[in-house]
Write a protein that holds these residues in place. Sequence first.
Motif, PDB file in Angstrom:
ATOM      1  N   UNK A  22       0.839  -1.203   0.000  1.00  0.00           N
ATOM      2  CA  UNK A  22       0.000   0.000   0.000  1.00  0.00           C
ATOM      3  C   UNK A  22       0.873   1.252   0.000  1.00  0.00           C
ATOM      4  N   UNK A  23       0.186   2.402  -0.128  1.00  0.00           N
ATOM      5  CA  UNK A  23       0.855   3.689   0.007  1.00  0.00           C
ATOM      6  C   UNK A  23       2.019   3.873  -0.942  1.00  0.00           C
ATOM      7  N   UNK A  24       3.151   4.334  -0.397  1.00  0.00           N
ATOM      8  CA  UNK A  24       4.343   4.612  -1.198  1.00  0.00           C
ATOM      9  C   UNK A  24       4.899   3.375  -1.871  1.00  0.00           C
ATOM     10  N   UNK A  25       4.797   2.220  -1.186  1.00  0.00           N
ATOM     11  CA  UNK A  25       5.292   0.972  -1.785  1.00  0.00           C
ATOM     12  C   UNK A  25       4.477   0.607  -3.030  1.00  0.00           C
ATOM     13  N   UNK A  26       3.158   0.828  -2.959  1.00  0.00           N
ATOM     14  CA  UNK A  26       2.302   0.544  -4.111  1.00  0.00           C
ATOM     15  C   UNK A  26       2.645   1.479  -5.265  1.00  0.00           C
ATOM     16  N   UNK A  27       2.866   2.760  -4.937  1.00  0.00           N
ATOM     17  CA  UNK A  27       3.229   3.738  -5.975  1.00  0.00           C
ATOM     18  C   UNK A  27       4.546   3.342  -6.639  1.00  0.00           C
ATOM     19  N   UNK A  28       5.512   2.922  -5.797  1.00  0.00           N
ATOM     20  CA  UNK A  28       6.817   2.510  -6.322  1.00  0.00           C
ATOM     21  C   UNK A  28       6.671   1.277  -7.217  1.00  0.00           C
ATOM     22  N   UNK A  29       5.814   0.323  -6.800  1.00  0.00           N
ATOM     23  CA  UNK A  29       5.597  -0.888  -7.600  1.00  0.00           C
ATOM     24  C   UNK A  29       5.029  -0.521  -8.968  1.00  0.00           C
ATOM     25  N   UNK A  30       4.117   0.450  -9.009  1.00  0.00           N
ATOM     26  CA  UNK A  30       3.530   0.862 -10.292  1.00  0.00           C
ATOM     27  C   UNK A  30       4.581   1.541 -11.174  1.00  0.00           C
ATOM     28  N   UNK A  31       5.424   2.376 -10.565  1.00  0.00           N
ATOM     29  CA  UNK A  31       6.475   3.053 -11.337  1.00  0.00           C
ATOM     30  C   UNK A  31       7.453   2.041 -11.926  1.00  0.00           C
ATOM     31  N   UNK A  32       7.840   1.067 -11.122  1.00  0.00           N
ATOM     32  CA  UNK A  32       8.744   0.013 -11.601  1.00  0.00           C
ATOM     33  C   UNK A  32       8.093  -0.743 -12.751  1.00  0.00           C
ATOM     34  N   UNK A  33       6.776  -1.045 -12.585  1.00  0.00           N
ATOM     35  CA  UNK A  33       6.054  -1.740 -13.648  1.00  0.00           C
ATOM     36  C   UNK A  33       6.057  -0.964 -14.950  1.00  0.00           C
ATOM     37  N   UNK A  34       5.870   0.354 -14.868  1.00  0.00           N
ATOM     38  CA  UNK A  34       5.882   1.193 -16.071  1.00  0.00           C
ATOM     39  C   UNK A  34       7.260   1.187 -16.747  1.00  0.00           C
ATOM     40  N   UNK A  35       8.307   1.288 -15.935  1.00  0.00           N
ATOM     41  CA  UNK A  35       9.680   1.265 -16.479  1.00  0.00           C
ATOM     42  C   UNK A  35       9.958  -0.046 -17.211  1.00  0.00           C
ATOM     43  N   UNK A  36       9.551  -1.160 -16.583  1.00  0.00           N
ATOM     44  CA  UNK A  36       9.782  -2.464 -17.208  1.00  0.00           C
ATOM     45  C   UNK A  36       8.942  -2.618 -18.475  1.00  0.00           C
ATOM     46  N   UNK A  37       7.731  -2.063 -18.461  1.00  0.00           N
ATOM     47  CA  UNK A  37       6.879  -2.118 -19.654  1.00  0.00           C
ATOM     48  C   UNK A  37       7.552  -1.389 -20.809  1.00  0.00           C
ATOM     49  N   UNK A  38       8.211  -0.247 -20.520  1.00  0.00           N
ATOM     50  CA  UNK A  38       8.922   0.500 -21.561  1.00  0.00           C
ATOM     51  C   UNK A  38      10.099  -0.307 -22.097  1.00  0.00           C
ATOM     52  N   UNK A  39      10.804  -1.021 -21.212  1.00  0.00           N
ATOM     53  CA  UNK A  39      11.927  -1.853 -21.653  1.00  0.00           C
ATOM     54  C   UNK A  39      11.443  -2.985 -22.560  1.00  0.00           C
ATOM     55  N   UNK A  40      10.299  -3.569 -22.196  1.00  0.00           N
ATOM     56  CA  UNK A  40       9.733  -4.639 -23.018  1.00  0.00           C
ATOM     57  C   UNK A  40       9.323  -4.088 -24.383  1.00  0.00           C
ATOM     58  N   UNK A  41       8.735  -2.901 -24.400  1.00  0.00           N
ATOM     59  CA  UNK A  41       8.358  -2.257 -25.666  1.00  0.00           C
ATOM     60  C   UNK A  41       9.593  -2.047 -26.554  1.00  0.00           C
ATOM     61  N   UNK A  42      10.706  -1.620 -25.922  1.00  0.00           N
ATOM     62  CA  UNK A  42      11.953  -1.375 -26.661  1.00  0.00           C
ATOM     63  C   UNK A  42      12.467  -2.655 -27.307  1.00  0.00           C
ATOM     64  N   UNK A  43      12.450  -3.748 -26.535  1.00  0.00           N
ATOM     65  CA  UNK A  43      12.903  -5.034 -27.067  1.00  0.00           C
ATOM     66  C   UNK A  43      11.989  -5.487 -28.198  1.00  0.00           C
ATOM     67  N   UNK A  44      10.679  -5.282 -28.028  1.00  0.00           N
ATOM     68  CA  UNK A  44       9.711  -5.675 -29.066  1.00  0.00           C
ATOM     69  C   UNK A  44       9.990  -4.948 -30.372  1.00  0.00           C
ATOM     70  N   UNK A  45      10.298  -3.649 -30.251  1.00  0.00           N
ATOM     71  CA  UNK A  45      10.564  -2.835 -31.429  1.00  0.00           C
ATOM     72  C   UNK A  45      11.797  -3.343 -32.166  1.00  0.00           C
TER      73      UNK A  45
END
Length: 975
Positions: A772-795
């Motif tokens: 919850x709280x800050x940890x949940x926010x951090x988990x979402x940010x990490x998820x977004x960063x990893x999603x961008x890395x996956x997009x880069x590899x896909x490209x």
Amino acid sequence: LAVPWRWCCSPRRGAAGGPPAEHVRAAFLRFFQDRHGHRRLPSAPVRPRGDPRLLFVNAGMNQFKPIFLGTVHPRSELVQHRRVVNSQKCVRAGGKHNDLEDVGRDTYHHTFFEMLGNWSFGDYFKEEACSMAWELLTEVYEIPRDRLYITYFGGDSSLGLSADEECRDIWLRLGVPASHVLPFPLKDNFWEMGDTGPCGPCTEIHYDHVGGGRNAAALVNQGNPDVVEIWNLVFMQYSREVEGNLLPLPQHHVDTGMGLERLVTVLQNKRSNYDTDLFTPILDAIYKGCRRPRYQGLVGDADVGHVNMAYRVVADHVRTLCMCITDGIYPGFSGAELVLRRILRRAVRFCSEVLHAPPGLLASLVPTVVEVLGDAYPELTKNTNQQIMDIINENEAAFLSSLERGRRIIERTVQQMEPSTNFPAEVAWSLYGNLGFPLDLIDLMLEEKGISLDSAAFNELALEDAKRKARGPQAGQVEDPNTHLDVHSLAQLQSNNVPATDDSPKYSYTLGLHGQYEFSPCQATVLVLYRDQSLQKEVGAGERCGVILDRTNFYAEQGGQDCDKGYMIRLGQQDILFPVESVHLCGGYVIHEVTAVETLRAGDHVQLFVDEARRLACMTNHTATHVLNFALRHVLGEHTEQRGSHVTAERLRFDFDTKGPVTVEQLQQVEQVVQDVIKRNEVVHMAEVPLTLARRVQGLRAVDEGYPDPVRIVSLGVPVENVLTRDSEAALQTSVELCCGTHLLQTGAVEDLAIINERQLVKGISRVIAVTGGQAKQAREVGQCLAMEVDSVSLRMKQRSTSIPEMQNLSKEVGQLTKVVTDTAMPQWQRKELETILKGLQRTANTAIKKLEMKQAEEKAQSLLAKHCSQTVIIDTVPADSLSILMKVVNQLCDRSPGTSVLLLSPQASGEVLCACQVSKNCLPVFSAADWAVAVCAQMEGKAGGSPIVAKGSGNAKGMQGALATALEFAQSKL
């Protein structure tokens, strides 16, 4: 007294004209309830509540252990019990009491059975207990007195215990002949709960099936099937201490247990439990579904082909499966779930191997079990039969598949074994541990092939596994003697009128003007100290002890929430801190675990300081757990039941029923429902209400004796008085739960919740972990960063490089990214999405590499064919980026020139030389590829291996020229 209470028997009769089992059970309960003022309680679930040392409830007394140990909360309903009666569902399989392997071999062992019991908690004792038992058996059930034999404790000089002559004399006064009242030693007539704890002498009632005026005293307790124990009356009057000595208990209790199956056997005039109406409907259903003769009750050598044994195994095990699955224990891979998995697989094996029944027989028996036991245990009828049947069928299909795989493994291993050797223990252990292959089935299959298992080595592996498990996280977690009060200390506290700890200040906190939580200060007095299982007035510096105060604002570990930590100071001594390391609740007393930095005395006045950041984090996660529970039920359906939870300052864990894996879309929906409740900033209403009122709340989880009275209700957004209104459906629209935990005052402070993990523990039960709280926010940010890395590899993958090294690097990057996605705290729905994408990318990369390698191999093969036109042996060097490509070049050459044998070397930049070869089938068996490769690589100080047709290896570049010469010489010598 009035005319003795009699039981009423309806026209329907049980087997052989005796009373039906349901009437036998009902008569027992009504006798104690109506005639002797006992409170009738429902059976506890077979999953033990609050006792991690038990796999299953295996005796009627399990749910009453807190009373015997004196640890029951003073406001619990359990405290009010004086006389109690019930019929308890019991399972004895795994652990200390394990009847699993005996079931089926005889006619009286069971994994599931019903225990009829009556209890006295500090009320009546030996005289009344014996008198009631005799009255019920001889006057109500009308069992002939001359067939009953009584045993009592004959004493034990090593413990300084004399014979229980009081008990003997009671039976004699009741009219039992002296020849039927028999003394027996400690092992037979002294009952103990465990290595330590409450215990005492017992008296047993045995029944002689033969009768006819004979004296069967010599057969009592001799294992004779004609003379069996039917009822055990335990008189708890001692406590076994750690040192082994016995001390008198502050209060005497009576705990009796009579197996319903054995009693019905007696009353229906049968010699086997399986011939009673508790089992005959199930046995009839088995007969209709299998391809074997009817059940005949045969045992031992008379039971040719073990057919009757199979009937008994299946009938017993399906009862156990129905009860366990109904109570939330599903076949799985550890603890009770693992034992249930073995029970199911044992039943399936007997269905398949012995009864020759088609798949599905076991599940088809469920409606019959529900018909036999559903009236006594209505929870069986609450869930649809289909749910139990689906779980059984799915596990059966998995096991039958494992059996087939296991058979193939055994066949292959036997073929590879040297003559006159034992079957390798490692393979047997793998079959047993990984595939769930029954050990006796392994022995049977090996016996058919005239081979023995290396039993000594197998037992050694089993011992190593047991030691490894003993070193696991649950091992060695012995209760701290300074934080868990023993029964004598609890009794001493109560006799000294030491009041239970007032822990209401733990709920004393408010919201400040700026939204911050303000925790009220708490001053208290040290009432007593507890160290080395004794109450003390003083503890010296450096000593670890339990501190009992008159009041506290510390939260003791309970209800799935971690305890508070913090410190206390003596009033007037601000600079001396006594750290509070843990807090526990025992019998209404809150024990603070403290290491004294200087002498601490009873009577000291202290001020308490809770670690507010830790407490607030626990409050946040506990409120979030309630919101999550509501969201799961909202998204997955009302059938979703909580199976367990744990709240810490760092995260929350929640286990729940589910019909199948939770999908990505469902996870997103659950998080969205939680977000909506957080955004609405709902008020968290909390109030203590009488338990009788709490039971009215619609949609509330089952209320049991584990809750105190009054009980605390936590309601989100709806005042407690509203949900208590008769016929109110308010509780169905929000989260309303019984809870003793500490909570936020408004949901907005949760800020955010992210489910970072979800998995099925066993079939039908899922576990989610959330932050919850800050940890949940951090988990979402990490998820977004990893999603961008996956997009880069896909490209980059879509650009389709024509370079093998580039594609290999891309494949490696996908693998590394997959590991990061799997291991990193991020929203689980996003993890699942990214893992699906990465799995596809890995397949794409592997396919691309394979195509590029094939193309490169074709080009090199074409070049070599042109160079070595129409030769029967091709030996050459060729550049290749990997052994895989080199092997493909060899394969291509041999495919295009079928009669040719090929050996190619490929020097690498590292100084290594790769070797690959293939021999034409026309040259076998004289010419072997494996021998060829070994001879060549030996020249390069390397190694090789393979089959007569293809082989590969490597060596050092310094010997390459000599290796080429050796290759030619070897080929010429063989052709």
